[in-house]
Write an enzyme that holds these catalytic residues in place. Structure first.
Site, PDB file in Angstrom:
ATOM      1  N   LEU A   1       7.109   0.681   1.654  1.00 19.28           N
ATOM      2  CA  LEU A   1       6.222  -0.396   2.085  1.00 19.28           C
ATOM      3  C   LEU A   1       5.085  -0.490   1.081  1.00 19.28           C
ATOM      4  O   LEU A   1       4.455   0.518   0.756  1.00 19.28           O
ATOM      5  CB  LEU A   1       5.634  -0.104   3.475  1.00 19.28           C
ATOM      6  CG  LEU A   1       6.357  -0.639   4.716  1.00 19.28           C
ATOM      7  CD1 LEU A   1       5.531  -0.308   5.957  1.00 19.28           C
ATOM      8  CD2 LEU A   1       6.597  -2.131   4.633  1.00 19.28           C
ATOM      9  N   ASP A   2       4.801  -1.703   0.585  1.00 18.81           N
ATOM     10  CA  ASP A   2       3.691  -1.888  -0.345  1.00 18.81           C
ATOM     11  C   ASP A   2       2.381  -1.465   0.305  1.00 18.81           C
ATOM     12  O   ASP A   2       2.238  -1.530   1.537  1.00 18.81           O
ATOM     13  CB  ASP A   2       3.587  -3.362  -0.752  1.00 18.81           C
ATOM     14  CG  ASP A   2       4.811  -3.838  -1.520  1.00 18.81           C
ATOM     15  OD1 ASP A   2       5.448  -3.011  -2.199  1.00 18.81           O
ATOM     16  OD2 ASP A   2       5.116  -5.044  -1.449  1.00 18.81           O
ATOM     17  N   PRO A   3       1.390  -1.052  -0.505  1.00 18.37           N
ATOM     18  CA  PRO A   3       0.082  -0.715   0.069  1.00 18.37           C
ATOM     19  C   PRO A   3      -0.509  -1.842   0.913  1.00 18.37           C
ATOM     20  O   PRO A   3      -1.156  -1.582   1.935  1.00 18.37           O
ATOM     21  CB  PRO A   3      -0.780  -0.438  -1.174  1.00 18.37           C
ATOM     22  CG  PRO A   3       0.200   0.046  -2.195  1.00 18.37           C
ATOM     23  CD  PRO A   3       1.453  -0.753  -1.947  1.00 18.37           C
TER      24      PRO A   3
ATOM     25  N   ALA B   1       1.073  -3.838   2.791  1.00 19.52           N
ATOM     26  CA  ALA B   1       1.832  -3.987   4.036  1.00 19.52           C
ATOM     27  C   ALA B   1       1.502  -2.882   5.025  1.00 19.52           C
ATOM     28  O   ALA B   1       1.175  -1.756   4.650  1.00 19.52           O
ATOM     29  CB  ALA B   1       3.325  -3.982   3.733  1.00 19.52           C
TER      30      ALA B   1
END
Length: 309
Positions: A48-50, A52
């Site tokens: 998960l991207d930061p 998100a």
């Protein structure tokens, strides 16, 4: 001859279904959980991207052997697309690369959605973990290089417009492995002639784990206040989901303790009974409710491929 090093930490196993906060990277989250649980091994199933938030399944110990099965599962995201700007990262963190004063109508947005449902071709973002000539695309992008990332086939099972406002729209998508929601936002904006980028992103589901299984990071961190180590670790372990939960989609075979011992030694077992499967490329063996092995069924035998302590 030197003795092999004893692994650091506890041989604790299971899944922790973390509700990852914004501005916290997936690798950072795994490190924090591994430290909190004093676990020997840890890994996550799907970055998960930061930017998100939401579900980040983290495997501890033997559960790391089941990570590929969760990586392949369906996922559900809720996301917001802000119109008027395309960005280098296709989300809020990047620099503006294109802009427009145009804004799409709700009808126009709904009209493009069918083209992004089903099996589609998608080009991953420049800032992604895709490897190009052995290097990560995001490393090349940070060095100022523009790379040609080939399109690839992904599956979008369901795509829903939840609400449309003048400058942004809210969506929910259920998709398969490898789908980039940031690419959906970028492509929506280009097709609608107004440009767009992700401004909010939350993952609410990773098969087979339900949304209500998620545990907020702050709830786990709060347990650090428990001074007694055994009491603190017991309180943390209560949040773990059994390793076998990750394999619920595979055929299940019940075996005896003697058969479990044979499997753990790497030996096949004979399957008897009217309900015994005849042929399965992958199945899961349980003894007394405990996960024993993942294996293949054929010619009346279960042959182990991965065994669990």
């Amino acid at each position: 001859m030197s003795k092999p090093r004893k692994p650091k930490g506890r041989p604790v196993s299971g899944w922790l279904i973390l509700d990852k906060p914004v501005d916290f990277g997936s690798t950072e989250a795994v490190g924090k959980i591994k430290w909190l649980f004093n676990a020997q091994k840890a890994g996550h199933a799907g970055t998960l991207d930061p930017l998100a938030s939401g579900m980040l399944p983290i495997a501890l110990g033997d559960a790391t052997k089941t990570v590929p099965y969760v990586m392949d599962g369906r996922k559900i995201y809720e996301f917001t697309v802000s119109w008027g700007e395309e960005r280098s990262t296709d989300d809020l963190e990047g620099e503006v690369t294109q802009s427009s004063t145009e804004r799409p109508s709700e009808e126009a947005i709904r009209a493009v959605l069918p083209a992004y449902t089903g099996i589609i071709q998608q080009i991953p973002p420049q800032f992604s973990a895709i490897k190009i000539a052995g290097e990560r695309a995001y490393d090349l992008a940070r060095d100022g290089e523009t790379v040609e990332i080939p399109s690839r086939e992904v599956e979008v099972h369901r795509l829903t417009l939840l609400k449309a406002e003048k400058d942004r729209a809210f969506f929910e998508v259920e998709c398969g492995k490898g789908t980039y929601v940031r690419s959906l936002a970028r492509d929506f904006g280009r097709e609608l002639g107004c440009y767009g980028h992700i401004s909010e992103l939350r993952r609410s589901f990773v098969a087979p784990f339900a949304e209500e299984m998620m545990v907020p990071l702050e709830e786990l961190v709060e347990l650090e206040k428990i001074e007694d180590r055994d009491e603190r670790l017991a309180a943390l372990d209560a949040f773990l989901v059994d390793t076998g939960e990750a394999l619920s989609a595979l055929p299940q075979i019940r075996i005896t303790d003697d058969q479990a011992h044979r499997l753990r030694m790497g030996n096949p077992i004979i399957l008897r009974g009217r309900d015994a499967p005849v042929s399965e490329p992958e199945a899961v063996a349980f003894a007394g409710g405990q996960l024993v092995a993942i294996g293949e069924v054929g010619q009346g035998e279960f042959r182990p491929k991965r065994v669990f302590n």
